[in-house]
Motif scaffolding. Structure first.
Motif, mmCIF file in Angstrom:
data_model
loop_
_atom_site.group_PDB
_atom_site.id
_atom_site.type_symbol
_atom_site.label_atom_id
_atom_site.label_comp_id
_atom_site.label_asym_id
_atom_site.label_seq_id
_atom_site.Cartn_x
_atom_site.Cartn_y
_atom_site.Cartn_z
ATOM 1 N N UNK A 26 0.679 -1.289 -0.118
ATOM 2 C CA UNK A 26 0.151 -0.162 -0.025
ATOM 3 C C UNK A 26 0.824 1.429 0.067
ATOM 4 N N UNK A 27 2.115 1.336 0.063
ATOM 5 C CA UNK A 27 2.977 2.239 0.141
ATOM 6 C C UNK A 27 3.205 2.992 1.503
ATOM 7 N N UNK A 28 2.831 2.484 2.524
ATOM 8 C CA UNK A 28 2.806 3.055 3.868
ATOM 9 C C UNK A 28 4.094 2.580 4.588
ATOM 10 N N UNK A 29 4.876 1.626 4.070
ATOM 11 C CA UNK A 29 6.150 1.394 4.617
ATOM 12 C C UNK A 29 7.162 1.252 3.561
ATOM 13 N N UNK A 30 8.266 2.043 3.601
ATOM 14 C CA UNK A 30 9.191 2.138 2.790
ATOM 15 C C UNK A 30 9.960 0.773 2.619
ATOM 16 N N UNK A 31 10.310 0.623 1.371
ATOM 17 C CA UNK A 31 10.853 -0.900 1.206
ATOM 18 C C UNK A 31 12.335 -0.689 1.726
ATOM 19 N N UNK A 32 13.237 0.009 1.448
ATOM 20 C CA UNK A 32 14.411 0.415 1.881
ATOM 21 C C UNK A 32 14.590 0.195 3.549
ATOM 22 N N UNK A 33 13.661 0.983 4.257
ATOM 23 C CA UNK A 33 13.665 1.229 5.722
ATOM 24 C C UNK A 33 13.221 -0.149 6.258
ATOM 25 N N UNK A 34 12.351 -0.730 5.408
ATOM 26 C CA UNK A 34 11.784 -2.042 6.184
ATOM 27 C C UNK A 34 12.970 -3.078 6.093
ATOM 28 N N UNK A 35 13.771 -3.102 4.889
ATOM 29 C CA UNK A 35 15.001 -4.164 4.836
ATOM 30 C C UNK A 35 16.086 -3.516 6.015
#
Length: 112
Positions: free
Chosen positions: A82-91
């Motif tokens: 949904x775009x509420x969590x940034x991919x790079x930050x999640x990694x």
């Protein structure tokens, strides 16, 4: 905690986004790999094929031989799509784990 159905819908939504991107001449990758998505808090998994920038044939169940694996929680999967969590930050925060060859990781970056 998101449900199994919400996770399935998130993957379908991701497939639709990738399909629209490929159809509109967006970023495409020349990659044909099996993909497994493991949802740790629900103890479920899904598998599909990533081909030509599209996510195809999403099916319930794990694929232990998948060339690319994503591991996350149900809420994080939904938030990522949904775009509420940034991919790079999640990694970086270890909320998302990706298992793939270094070559495949470089190609996957184009989708982000």
């Amino acid at each position: 905690m998101a449900t199994v159905q919400e996770c399935r819908q998130a993957l379908d939504q991701l497939a639709a986004k990738l399909e629209a991107n490929a159809a509109n001449g967006g970023k495409r990758i020349d990659l044909d790999r099996t993909l497994a998505c493991r949802v740790t808090d629900l103890g479920v998994a899904f598998h599909a094929r990533l081909a030509g920038g599209r996510l195809q044939d999403i099916t319930d169940g794990d694929d232990p031989k998948a060339k690319i694996s994503l591991t996350t929680t149900s809420d994080d999967l939904v938030a990522l799509v949904e775009g509420r969590l940034d991919f790079a930050r999640a990694m970086a925060a270890r909320r998302l784990s990706i298992g793939a060859s270094p070559f495949d990781l470089l190609k996957l970056r184009k989708l982000l």
